[in-house]
Structure formats: C-alpha cells, structure tokens
Design a protein around this motif. Sequence first.
Motif, PDB file in Angstrom:
ATOM      1  N   ASP A 126      -0.592   3.003  -4.621  1.00 49.07           N
ATOM      2  CA  ASP A 126      -0.281   2.118  -3.502  1.00 49.07           C
ATOM      3  C   ASP A 126      -0.755   2.684  -2.169  1.00 49.07           C
ATOM      4  O   ASP A 126      -1.332   3.767  -2.109  1.00 49.07           O
ATOM      5  CB  ASP A 126       1.209   1.760  -3.484  1.00 49.07           C
ATOM      6  CG  ASP A 126       2.122   2.881  -2.999  1.00 49.07           C
ATOM      7  OD1 ASP A 126       1.640   3.914  -2.487  1.00 49.07           O
ATOM      8  OD2 ASP A 126       3.354   2.726  -3.138  1.00 49.07           O
ATOM      9  N   HIS A 127      -0.505   1.926  -1.109  1.00 50.94           N
ATOM     10  CA  HIS A 127      -0.943   2.270   0.237  1.00 50.94           C
ATOM     11  C   HIS A 127      -0.325   3.560   0.764  1.00 50.94           C
ATOM     12  O   HIS A 127      -0.821   4.110   1.746  1.00 50.94           O
ATOM     13  CB  HIS A 127      -0.628   1.114   1.194  1.00 50.94           C
ATOM     14  CG  HIS A 127       0.821   0.733   1.184  1.00 50.94           C
ATOM     15  ND1 HIS A 127       1.371  -0.064   0.201  1.00 50.94           N
ATOM     16  CD2 HIS A 127       1.834   1.070   1.999  1.00 50.94           C
ATOM     17  CE1 HIS A 127       2.661  -0.209   0.424  1.00 50.94           C
ATOM     18  NE2 HIS A 127       2.968   0.465   1.508  1.00 50.94           N
ATOM     19  N   TRP A 143      -0.508  -2.733  -0.158  1.00 56.17           N
ATOM     20  CA  TRP A 143      -1.470  -3.008  -1.226  1.00 56.17           C
ATOM     21  C   TRP A 143      -1.404  -1.945  -2.299  1.00 56.17           C
ATOM     22  O   TRP A 143      -0.809  -0.891  -2.103  1.00 56.17           O
ATOM     23  CB  TRP A 143      -2.892  -3.077  -0.661  1.00 56.17           C
ATOM     24  CG  TRP A 143      -3.288  -1.891   0.168  1.00 56.17           C
ATOM     25  CD1 TRP A 143      -3.240  -1.784   1.525  1.00 56.17           C
ATOM     26  CD2 TRP A 143      -3.765  -0.617  -0.301  1.00 56.17           C
ATOM     27  NE1 TRP A 143      -3.652  -0.534   1.924  1.00 56.17           N
ATOM     28  CE2 TRP A 143      -3.987   0.202   0.819  1.00 56.17           C
ATOM     29  CE3 TRP A 143      -4.030  -0.099  -1.564  1.00 56.17           C
ATOM     30  CZ2 TRP A 143      -4.462   1.503   0.719  1.00 56.17           C
ATOM     31  CZ3 TRP A 143      -4.495   1.204  -1.657  1.00 56.17           C
ATOM     32  CH2 TRP A 143      -4.709   1.992  -0.520  1.00 56.17           C
ATOM     33  N   ILE A 144      -2.016  -2.259  -3.423  1.00 61.93           N
ATOM     34  CA  ILE A 144      -2.153  -1.291  -4.515  1.00 61.93           C
ATOM     35  C   ILE A 144      -3.585  -1.377  -5.038  1.00 61.93           C
ATOM     36  O   ILE A 144      -4.151  -2.463  -5.123  1.00 61.93           O
ATOM     37  CB  ILE A 144      -1.121  -1.527  -5.637  1.00 61.93           C
ATOM     38  CG1 ILE A 144      -1.079  -0.326  -6.588  1.00 61.93           C
ATOM     39  CG2 ILE A 144      -1.367  -2.817  -6.383  1.00 61.93           C
ATOM     40  CD1 ILE A 144       0.206  -0.198  -7.372  1.00 61.93           C
ATOM     41  N   ARG A 145      -4.181  -0.212  -5.327  1.00 58.82           N
ATOM     42  CA  ARG A 145      -5.521  -0.152  -5.910  1.00 58.82           C
ATOM     43  C   ARG A 145      -5.359   0.119  -7.405  1.00 58.82           C
ATOM     44  O   ARG A 145      -4.758   1.122  -7.804  1.00 58.82           O
ATOM     45  CB  ARG A 145      -6.371   0.945  -5.275  1.00 58.82           C
ATOM     46  CG  ARG A 145      -7.806   0.990  -5.833  1.00 58.82           C
ATOM     47  CD  ARG A 145      -8.670   2.038  -5.165  1.00 58.82           C
ATOM     48  NE  ARG A 145      -8.714   1.906  -3.729  1.00 58.82           N
ATOM     49  CZ  ARG A 145      -9.516   1.067  -3.059  1.00 58.82           C
ATOM     50  NH1 ARG A 145     -10.327   0.283  -3.710  1.00 58.82           N
ATOM     51  NH2 ARG A 145      -9.496   1.035  -1.743  1.00 58.82           N
ATOM     52  N   GLY A 205      -1.789   2.031 -10.980  1.00 62.20           N
ATOM     53  CA  GLY A 205      -2.468   1.960  -9.695  1.00 62.20           C
ATOM     54  C   GLY A 205      -1.829   2.887  -8.677  1.00 62.20           C
ATOM     55  O   GLY A 205      -0.770   3.462  -8.925  1.00 62.20           O
ATOM     56  N   LEU A 208      -5.320 -10.576  -0.064  1.00 66.69           N
ATOM     57  CA  LEU A 208      -5.305  -9.853  -1.338  1.00 66.69           C
ATOM     58  C   LEU A 208      -4.742 -10.720  -2.458  1.00 66.69           C
ATOM     59  O   LEU A 208      -3.740 -11.411  -2.286  1.00 66.69           O
ATOM     60  CB  LEU A 208      -4.478  -8.569  -1.214  1.00 66.69           C
ATOM     61  CG  LEU A 208      -5.047  -7.514  -0.280  1.00 66.69           C
ATOM     62  CD1 LEU A 208      -4.101  -6.319  -0.201  1.00 66.69           C
ATOM     63  CD2 LEU A 208      -6.426  -7.079  -0.715  1.00 66.69           C
ATOM     64  N   ARG A 256     -10.090  -2.608  -7.610  1.00 69.67           N
ATOM     65  CA  ARG A 256      -9.767  -3.654  -6.633  1.00 69.67           C
ATOM     66  C   ARG A 256      -8.388  -3.438  -6.031  1.00 69.67           C
ATOM     67  O   ARG A 256      -7.512  -2.835  -6.633  1.00 69.67           O
ATOM     68  CB  ARG A 256      -9.788  -5.031  -7.286  1.00 69.67           C
ATOM     69  CG  ARG A 256     -11.177  -5.593  -7.452  1.00 69.67           C
ATOM     70  CD  ARG A 256     -11.173  -7.047  -7.820  1.00 69.67           C
ATOM     71  NE  ARG A 256     -10.697  -7.865  -6.706  1.00 69.67           N
ATOM     72  CZ  ARG A 256     -10.469  -9.172  -6.812  1.00 69.67           C
ATOM     73  NH1 ARG A 256     -10.658  -9.795  -7.948  1.00 69.67           N
ATOM     74  NH2 ARG A 256     -10.044  -9.856  -5.776  1.00 69.67           N
ATOM     75  N   LEU A 257      -8.211  -4.004  -4.830  1.00 66.88           N
ATOM     76  CA  LEU A 257      -6.912  -3.998  -4.156  1.00 66.88           C
ATOM     77  C   LEU A 257      -6.161  -5.282  -4.488  1.00 66.88           C
ATOM     78  O   LEU A 257      -6.777  -6.359  -4.588  1.00 66.88           O
ATOM     79  CB  LEU A 257      -7.082  -3.916  -2.642  1.00 66.88           C
ATOM     80  CG  LEU A 257      -7.698  -2.648  -2.073  1.00 66.88           C
ATOM     81  CD1 LEU A 257      -7.817  -2.763  -0.560  1.00 66.88           C
ATOM     82  CD2 LEU A 257      -6.887  -1.427  -2.450  1.00 66.88           C
ATOM     83  N   TYR A 258      -4.834  -5.162  -4.608  1.00 67.14           N
ATOM     84  CA  TYR A 258      -3.968  -6.294  -4.890  1.00 67.14           C
ATOM     85  C   TYR A 258      -2.763  -6.251  -3.966  1.00 67.14           C
ATOM     86  O   TYR A 258      -2.393  -5.181  -3.468  1.00 67.14           O
ATOM     87  CB  TYR A 258      -3.509  -6.267  -6.358  1.00 67.14           C
ATOM     88  CG  TYR A 258      -4.654  -6.477  -7.304  1.00 67.14           C
ATOM     89  CD1 TYR A 258      -5.029  -7.752  -7.696  1.00 67.14           C
ATOM     90  CD2 TYR A 258      -5.390  -5.391  -7.766  1.00 67.14           C
ATOM     91  CE1 TYR A 258      -6.117  -7.942  -8.541  1.00 67.14           C
ATOM     92  CE2 TYR A 258      -6.479  -5.574  -8.608  1.00 67.14           C
ATOM     93  CZ  TYR A 258      -6.832  -6.860  -8.987  1.00 67.14           C
ATOM     94  OH  TYR A 258      -7.913  -7.050  -9.807  1.00 67.14           O
ATOM     95  N   SER A 259      -2.151  -7.403  -3.745  1.00 64.48           N
ATOM     96  CA  SER A 259      -0.960  -7.427  -2.901  1.00 64.48           C
ATOM     97  C   SER A 259       0.152  -6.623  -3.569  1.00 64.48           C
ATOM     98  O   SER A 259       0.277  -6.596  -4.787  1.00 64.48           O
ATOM     99  CB  SER A 259      -0.505  -8.869  -2.640  1.00 64.48           C
ATOM    100  OG  SER A 259      -0.193  -9.528  -3.838  1.00 64.48           O
ATOM    101  N   TRP A 260       0.924  -5.957  -2.738  1.00 62.00           N
ATOM    102  CA  TRP A 260       1.985  -5.064  -3.197  1.00 62.00           C
ATOM    103  C   TRP A 260       3.067  -5.066  -2.132  1.00 62.00           C
ATOM    104  O   TRP A 260       2.750  -5.172  -0.940  1.00 62.00           O
ATOM    105  CB  TRP A 260       1.403  -3.658  -3.386  1.00 62.00           C
ATOM    106  CG  TRP A 260       2.321  -2.664  -4.007  1.00 62.00           C
ATOM    107  CD1 TRP A 260       2.931  -1.605  -3.379  1.00 62.00           C
ATOM    108  CD2 TRP A 260       2.733  -2.597  -5.370  1.00 62.00           C
ATOM    109  NE1 TRP A 260       3.691  -0.899  -4.272  1.00 62.00           N
ATOM    110  CE2 TRP A 260       3.588  -1.495  -5.513  1.00 62.00           C
ATOM    111  CE3 TRP A 260       2.473  -3.377  -6.495  1.00 62.00           C
ATOM    112  CZ2 TRP A 260       4.180  -1.142  -6.714  1.00 62.00           C
ATOM    113  CZ3 TRP A 260       3.057  -3.027  -7.690  1.00 62.00           C
ATOM    114  CH2 TRP A 260       3.887  -1.915  -7.794  1.00 62.00           C
TER     115      TRP A 260
END
Length: 113
Positions: free
Chosen positions: A89-90, A60-62, A87, A40, A52-56
Amino acid sequence: MPDARLSDDKDLISRISAAIDRNKATAEYQAARKEMLSDLPELTKESARVGRLYSWPGGWIRLTRVYRLTEQEANENALLYLDRWEGVDHTGMTHGAAFHDGDTLKTTKNWKI
C-alpha cells in the motif's frame, strides 16, 4: 564511495521531512491526490494486473502477486476463496487477501480445523 541518495544527517532529514509535510498540506497537492485516487480501479480478479495501482482505503495499493490455491491448500487452511492477491500500500505495508469475485470451494466438508 557513499551513496548520495542516503543520509543519516538528522538536520537534513528533518528539513526534507518538513518540506514534504508543507507540500502535502497545499490545496494543489490535495486536489492532485484526490484526482489521482478517484481514477484508480477497484481490485477484482478480472481487473488484477501485477504492477498496477488500485484503490485502497486512504490511498492506493500496488499489486505484486496474483495466485490461486489448490483445493487441498484451501482445505488444509480452512480458506473458502481460491483466487488471491498480494500488494504493497501507499504506506509501504504489505497486504494480501482473497478476491471477492474469485472462485470458491464447492464445499467446506474437508476443512482441517
């Protein structure tokens, strides 16, 4: 007609939850999760794309929204950064913040504190 995807059957919910927990405890699940998370990207103003998903931290966070404050809005709320995001998060929690690489106010002299 009731929705087949919904249930308030506590025994069924308990069995499904236990099955999910057993799956999450497997080495295969842990390896797949680690690999997915390692791929990510970092959330930056430049990389930001809604959906999109990003590192969190911890997962992750969308990204659900990207927006920019006007200088007046920033001054009225004593905010330095203009470019911002929101966003989910997971865990399903909503978050929002400024992009660390976003544009900033030139001065804070008009801040209303």
